[in-house]
Design a protein around this motif. Structure first.
Motif: not given
Length: 348
Positions: A33-36, A38-39, A323, A325-327
């Motif tokens: 997942d893109p939000e994940l 980057v972390m 993570v 707060r990721a959607a």
């Protein structure tokens, strides 16, 4: 273990040469997942891309320094904490922590928590945040067990320590304020594997009765035969094939990957999943443990049992915790919370 002490490797850490592998492995894998994604570089600054046995002392000290204390976990929550020393496997002393609302008066649901950490790391406060939400929202009681860790204490010590804690919890349900008809085992990663093992032990030993099992990204299979166990190698994600081999090698020593492994230690080996309590199983699509979690749910269904399975697109191992707060993490946690609410509500 003291940070400055010499660490002697007591057990083999590599799988045996005969460890089976999947015959038709394709290397492509589902994307993160893109939000994940980057972390991941940030997380790898604290968590090795591949965990080796020699990393354990440093990682244990790092976790001790980073992990919140009981007081920090409970800050702002109307929840109290009491410790008990009980008899673990073989009569050795282990510690359990009991968490309940400060206004708790009527017996409520009980969550028996087994922490993650690959059987090698962590303590009874590790990964407790969501379980404490359930304590607060449902006027429940949580008992979290400090089981002894591999490689110093290989199988069957971890799962048998946990079983001793579960039996103690059931025996003391009245004093703890737990409704014995609403006792649920819960854990993530290695803790999810231990929770599954506890459900099997409770079934086969005839006690205690369980109302449910919550298996979050569970570590269930030492054999490394699934497609997903070959897709996440060389540091991909937060739990790659090398880390998986390290953990199972620490737990099982020379039995790792052989036929001489109990299904209480590696629940995926169980041929009969009949008679188990309702299960909630979730996992990421982009993690090594994906396929064994899916297979475990399928095994429960094949026996006519109850399981709810969620595979979260793009999730790496432990994404909800790392993570939050990721959607996708928010959605996964809400879905799990809703299942818990239904389970404890039905049992009222």
């Amino acid at each position: 273990m003291d940070g400055g002490s010499e660490y002697v490797v007591p057990l083999p850490i590599s799988p045996p040469a005969t460890q089976p592998s999947h015959p038709n492995i394709a290397r492509p894998r589902p994307p993160f997942d893109p939000e994940l994604a980057v972390m991941l570089p940030v997380l790898h600054q604290e968590i090795p891309a591949t965990v080796r046995l020699a990393d354990i002392p440093v990682l244990r000290e790092r976790l001790r320094a980073m992990a919140p204390s009981a007081a920090q976990l409970l800050a702002g929550r109307p929840i109290g904490h009491v410790e008990h020393v009980i008899a673990g496997f073989g009569g050795a002393e282990i510690v359990v922590s009991v968490f309940a609302r400060t206004d708790h008066a009527v017996p409520g649901p009980g969550f028996f928590h087994t922490h993650g950490g690959g059987m090698m790391l962590g303590d009874r406060f590790f990964g407790l945040s969501e379980v404490l939400d359930w304590v607060q929202w449902h006027d429940a009681v949580c008992v979290s067990v400090e089981y002894r860790l591999a490689p110093e204490f290989p199988d069957p010590v971890p799962v048998e320590d946990c079983y001793a804690g579960l039996v103690w919890t059931a025996a003391n349900a009245d004093a703890l304020g737990i409704d014995p008809g609403r006792l649920i085992v819960a854990g993530a990663s290695a803790g999810g594997g231990l929770a599954a093992g506890l459900a099997l032990l409770a079934r086969d030993r005839g006690a205690p009765g369980l109302a449910g099992q919550i298996l979050m990204c569970p570590m269930l299979d030492d054999r490394g035969r699934t497609v997903s166990s070959h897709q996440f190698v060389d540091g991909l994600g937060l739990w790659d094939r090398g880390s998986h081999s390290t953990a199972w090698g620490a737990l099982l020593a020379e039995r790792f990957g052989t036929d001489d492994v109990s299904f209480y230690a590696a629940p995926a080996r169980a041929e009969n999943l009949d008679g188990l309590p309702p299960a909630y199983i979730d996992v990421g699509s982009a993690e090594l443990l994906r396929d064994e979690a899916v297979a475990y749910a399928s095994g429960i269904w094949a026996c006519g049992g109850v399981a709810e399975l969620h595979v979260w697109q793009g999730g790496f191992h432990g994404f909800c915790a790392y993570v939050p707060r990721a959607a996708v993490s928010v959605q996964a946690r809400r879905t799990r919370d809703a299942w818990v609410a239904r389970l404890v509500g039905v049992q009222r």
